[in-house]
Design a protein around this motif. Structure first.
Motif, PDB file in Angstrom:
ATOM      1  N   UNK A  12       0.828  -1.210   0.000  1.00 32.51           N
ATOM      2  CA  UNK A  12       0.000   0.000   0.000  1.00 32.51           C
ATOM      3  C   UNK A  12       0.859   1.255   0.000  1.00 32.51           C
ATOM      4  N   UNK A  13       1.905   1.262   0.815  1.00 32.32           N
ATOM      5  CA  UNK A  13       2.792   2.426   0.879  1.00 32.32           C
ATOM      6  C   UNK A  13       3.514   2.610  -0.458  1.00 32.32           C
ATOM      7  N   UNK A  14       3.958   1.519  -1.065  1.00 29.56           N
ATOM      8  CA  UNK A  14       4.638   1.610  -2.365  1.00 29.56           C
ATOM      9  C   UNK A  14       3.710   2.182  -3.432  1.00 29.56           C
ATOM     10  N   UNK A  15       2.453   1.753  -3.437  1.00 23.44           N
ATOM     11  CA  UNK A  15       1.505   2.273  -4.434  1.00 23.44           C
ATOM     12  C   UNK A  15       1.191   3.738  -4.180  1.00 23.44           C
ATOM     13  N   UNK A  16       1.060   4.125  -2.928  1.00 20.58           N
ATOM     14  CA  UNK A  16       0.801   5.533  -2.622  1.00 20.58           C
ATOM     15  C   UNK A  16       1.994   6.400  -3.007  1.00 20.58           C
ATOM     16  N   UNK A  17       3.199   5.927  -2.772  1.00 23.78           N
ATOM     17  CA  UNK A  17       4.393   6.669  -3.165  1.00 23.78           C
ATOM     18  C   UNK A  17       4.467   6.813  -4.676  1.00 23.78           C
ATOM     19  N   UNK A  18       4.162   5.741  -5.376  1.00 23.58           N
ATOM     20  CA  UNK A  18       4.153   5.807  -6.842  1.00 23.58           C
ATOM     21  C   UNK A  18       3.103   6.798  -7.336  1.00 23.58           C
ATOM     22  N   UNK A  19       1.930   6.781  -6.719  1.00 23.95           N
ATOM     23  CA  UNK A  19       0.862   7.699  -7.126  1.00 23.95           C
ATOM     24  C   UNK A  19       1.288   9.150  -6.920  1.00 23.95           C
ATOM     25  N   UNK A  20       1.930   9.430  -5.803  1.00 23.37           N
ATOM     26  CA  UNK A  20       2.417  10.793  -5.568  1.00 23.37           C
ATOM     27  C   UNK A  20       3.447  11.195  -6.611  1.00 23.37           C
ATOM     28  N   UNK A  21       4.329  10.283  -6.966  1.00 25.19           N
ATOM     29  CA  UNK A  21       5.326  10.572  -7.992  1.00 25.19           C
ATOM     30  C   UNK A  21       4.696  10.847  -9.344  1.00 25.19           C
ATOM     31  N   UNK A  22       3.627  10.128  -9.644  1.00 24.61           N
ATOM     32  CA  UNK A  22       2.942  10.311 -10.932  1.00 24.61           C
ATOM     33  C   UNK A  22       2.151  11.611 -10.992  1.00 24.61           C
ATOM     34  N   UNK A  23       1.818  12.175  -9.847  1.00 24.28           N
ATOM     35  CA  UNK A  23       1.055  13.426  -9.823  1.00 24.28           C
ATOM     36  C   UNK A  23       1.947  14.613  -9.518  1.00 24.28           C
ATOM     37  N   UNK A  24       3.261  14.408  -9.486  1.00 22.00           N
ATOM     38  CA  UNK A  24       4.216  15.457  -9.119  1.00 22.00           C
ATOM     39  C   UNK A  24       3.977  16.758  -9.859  1.00 22.00           C
ATOM     40  N   UNK A  25       4.388  17.830  -9.241  1.00 18.78           N
ATOM     41  CA  UNK A  25       4.193  19.149  -9.832  1.00 18.78           C
ATOM     42  C   UNK A  25       2.820  19.689  -9.507  1.00 18.78           C
ATOM     43  N   UNK A  26       2.588  20.892  -9.970  1.00 19.63           N
ATOM     44  CA  UNK A  26       1.320  21.536  -9.654  1.00 19.63           C
ATOM     45  C   UNK A  26       0.364  21.547 -10.834  1.00 19.63           C
ATOM     46  N   UNK A  27       0.782  21.015 -11.957  1.00 19.01           N
ATOM     47  CA  UNK A  27      -0.078  21.024 -13.139  1.00 19.01           C
ATOM     48  C   UNK A  27      -1.119  19.936 -13.102  1.00 19.01           C
ATOM     49  N   UNK A  28      -2.032  20.004 -14.059  1.00 17.11           N
ATOM     50  CA  UNK A  28      -3.076  18.978 -14.131  1.00 17.11           C
ATOM     51  C   UNK A  28      -2.488  17.601 -14.469  1.00 17.11           C
TER      52      UNK A  28
END
Length: 177
Positions: free
Chosen positions: A54-70
């Protein structure tokens, strides 16, 4: 596992592992795989593995949404699918539709909302209101009403009021809950 409220799931997994560690439970039935697991020496590593995933997937999700853009959902889903495959996960029903539902739910849990009703519309976090009367910026939207910091929940079951099991859930080392 990422298709439900992560804080509740991780808290429950930690609490169940603690029951086994303290000898208060001896048998775990898994309704997703229909497996029966007996004893702390089998159950605790299994539950720890789920927490790590779960932590690995959440970390990956945060990395994929990085930055402030859409964030474009199709791009996010493709990257999230790679992360799920890398963890060996996929949930109880591993298929493309289920994976897409998991990814969309993860975007929601990260505070990202569709910018329009159009299919495939980019997602972004709600805009900040300029002032709350105290000279501070205020985030609007569901995350703000739920009391979430910046519209995003803490990512692990550790370090907050739900901290029930030091050393588990990907948070700080034991004793630092």
């Amino acid at each position: 596992m990422a298709d439900a409220d992560q804080v509740k799931i991780q808290t429950t997994l930690g609490a169940v592992a603690l029951l086994f560690e303290e000898g208060e439970a001896a048998l775990l039935t898994d309704g997703h795989t229909f497996a029966v697991r007996r004893g702390a020496e089998v159950v605790v590593p299994f539950l720890d593995g789920l927490l790590e995933q779960a932590v690995a997937l959440q970390s990956a999700a945060l990395g994929l949404t990085g930055g402030s853009g859409p964030v474009r959902p199709g791009d996010f889903i493709a990257g999230y699918a790679q992360a799920v495959a890398a963890t060996g996960g996929g949930g109880a029903n591993p298929n493309a539709l289920f994976l897409a539902m998991m990814a969309v739910n993860q975007l929601r849990e990260l505070g990202l909302r569709p910018e329009s009703a159009a299919p495939g519309a980019p997602r972004s976090r709600p805009a900040l209101r300029p002032d709350d009367g105290r000279g501070e910026l205020v985030r609007t939207g569901v995350g703000a009403r739920a009391g979430l910091v910046g519209g995003v929940r803490p990512l692990t079951g550790r370090g907050g009021p739900w901290c029930s099991r030091p050393g588990r859930g990907g948070g700080p080392p034991a004793g630092r809950c």
